[in-house]
Design a protein around this motif. Structure first.
Motif, PDB file in Angstrom:
ATOM      1  N   CYS A  28      -4.829   5.437  -2.018  1.00 38.60           N
ATOM      2  CA  CYS A  28      -4.650   3.983  -2.159  1.00 38.60           C
ATOM      3  C   CYS A  28      -5.797   3.405  -2.980  1.00 38.60           C
ATOM      4  O   CYS A  28      -6.959   3.665  -2.676  1.00 38.60           O
ATOM      5  CB  CYS A  28      -4.590   3.302  -0.790  1.00 38.60           C
ATOM      6  SG  CYS A  28      -4.323   1.524  -0.904  1.00 38.60           S
ATOM      7  N   CYS A  73       0.856  -1.194   0.000  1.00 37.11           N
ATOM      8  CA  CYS A  73       0.000   0.000   0.000  1.00 37.11           C
ATOM      9  C   CYS A  73       0.898   1.253   0.000  1.00 37.11           C
ATOM     10  O   CYS A  73       1.972   1.236   0.596  1.00 37.11           O
ATOM     11  CB  CYS A  73      -0.892   0.020   1.242  1.00 37.11           C
ATOM     12  SG  CYS A  73      -2.355  -1.017   1.106  1.00 37.11           S
ATOM     13  N   HIS A 125      -7.865   0.797  -0.596  1.00 33.29           N
ATOM     14  CA  HIS A 125      -8.499   1.251   0.663  1.00 33.29           C
ATOM     15  C   HIS A 125      -8.921   2.704   0.479  1.00 33.29           C
ATOM     16  O   HIS A 125      -8.061   3.575   0.418  1.00 33.29           O
ATOM     17  CB  HIS A 125      -7.516   1.129   1.834  1.00 33.29           C
ATOM     18  CG  HIS A 125      -6.982  -0.256   2.018  1.00 33.29           C
ATOM     19  ND1 HIS A 125      -5.776  -0.664   1.518  1.00 33.29           N
ATOM     20  CD2 HIS A 125      -7.514  -1.342   2.651  1.00 33.29           C
ATOM     21  CE1 HIS A 125      -5.577  -1.950   1.826  1.00 33.29           C
ATOM     22  NE2 HIS A 125      -6.619  -2.378   2.511  1.00 33.29           N
ATOM     23  N   CYS A 142      -1.802   5.564   2.458  1.00 30.16           N
ATOM     24  CA  CYS A 142      -2.943   4.670   2.745  1.00 30.16           C
ATOM     25  C   CYS A 142      -3.280   4.759   4.227  1.00 30.16           C
ATOM     26  O   CYS A 142      -2.410   4.676   5.080  1.00 30.16           O
ATOM     27  CB  CYS A 142      -2.603   3.229   2.374  1.00 30.16           C
ATOM     28  SG  CYS A 142      -3.873   2.060   2.903  1.00 30.16           S
TER      29      CYS A 142
END
Ligand SMILES: [Zn+2]
Length: 291
Positions: free
Chosen positions: A176, A54, A179, A58
């Motif tokens: 991200c 990530c 997410h 994030c």
């Protein structure tokens, strides 16, 4: 102060009342759905935590799943106490395949969506700051909804919804891909309509807060204005989001396995029937804990 009262009421409800009510309702609610396959509801393993690859910005947690969504996820052989209702995207190679499945369940659902479109309602994503006043108006438009009394009707202040923009704002891509939080709304054109001092020329009449957690997207908050619900704006919103997901063109939806919207044990029979017609089915979601 009002937020504290609401948080206490909800905490007591989630800890004490909801699990008992869920047990009493489970069998009857699951019987509303057609059984598909041997293991039913099917178990689906999902990644939701922050992964090693990530990007730095994030915001997901690498170790635990936060917020109300944790109630829908089983971990380490401990199944969740609620039975999540999901659309499993793996079942549908295209949006046409999904709509064909929905038609088998109810011939009237998709024509209602087309009718809403003909009336001028349009679904799209939006930055929350641009429509804080409209979201507040939607949230406080009814005292009671399908899931019960709406505490927000009495308690919600504008600043609880968000910080309203003081100049025009554009939608921005989240840092991200796997997410993120994204707001989608149903809009109707209204020249001159303003949010505070900013003229936006359209009115938001329904919204959903989508939260992507790795392999699934959670309908974290879904609501329509009481004056527009009869025009099927909620169905329009849901089916436009499904089209976006199943077209599989946007990098932000790549790898999404399921859409989660509450549990079979929650709300009245009418709400569960609505979800069934919208293509949701019971499943068991199990969290894969390593990232
Ligand atoms: Zn991430």
């Amino acid at each position: 102060m009002p937020r504290t009262v609401k948080q206490i009421v909800l905490a007591i409800y989630h800890a004490a009342v909801e699990p008992l009510a869920a047990l009493a309702r489970r069998r009857k609610r699951l019987a509303m759905f057609e059984r598909r396959g041997e293991a039913w509801p099917p178990e689906i393993a999902v990644r939701a935590l922050r992964a090693r690859d990530c990007p730095p910005r994030c915001k997901a947690d690498p170790h635990r799943i936060e917020g109300v969504v944790a109630r829908y996820l089983g971990v380490r052989r401990r199944p969740s106490r609620l039975t999540p209702l999901i659309v499993d995207l793996d079942r549908y190679p295209t949006n046409a395949a999904f709509e064909s499945y929905v038609r088998k369940r109810s011939s009237r659902t998709l024509p209602k969506v087309r009718r809403a479109q003909r009336l001028g309602y349009q679904a799209k994503r939006f930055p929350l700051a641009r429509h804080v006043h409209d979201v507040h108006a939607v949230k406080t438009s009814m005292k009671r909804r399908a899931f019960g009394l709406v505490l927000d009707y009495w308690l919600l202040r504008l600043e609880d919804v968000g910080k309203p923009a003081v100049k025009p704002v554009a939608w921005r891509t989240p840092p991200c891909r796997r997410h993120w939080t994204m707001w989608w709304g149903v809009f109707v054109s209204e020249p001159g309509h303003a949010q505070g001092a900013v003229t936006v020329d359209e009115r938001l009449v329904a919204y959903v807060k989508l939260v992507r957690r790795g392999d699934f997207i959670h309908y974290a908050d879904l609501m329509g204005h009481g004056d527009h619900l009869n025009e099927n704006v909620m169905a329009l919103l849901h089916f436009e989001i499904m089209r976006w997901l199943l077209d599989r063109e946007d990098p932000l939806v790549e790898g999404v396995r399921a859409v989660l919207y509450g549990a079979a044990e929650q709300g009245g029979d009418g709400l569960v029937t609505w979800k069934k017609r919208a293509g949701f089915e019971p499943a068991r979601l199990t969290l894969i804990e390593e990232s």
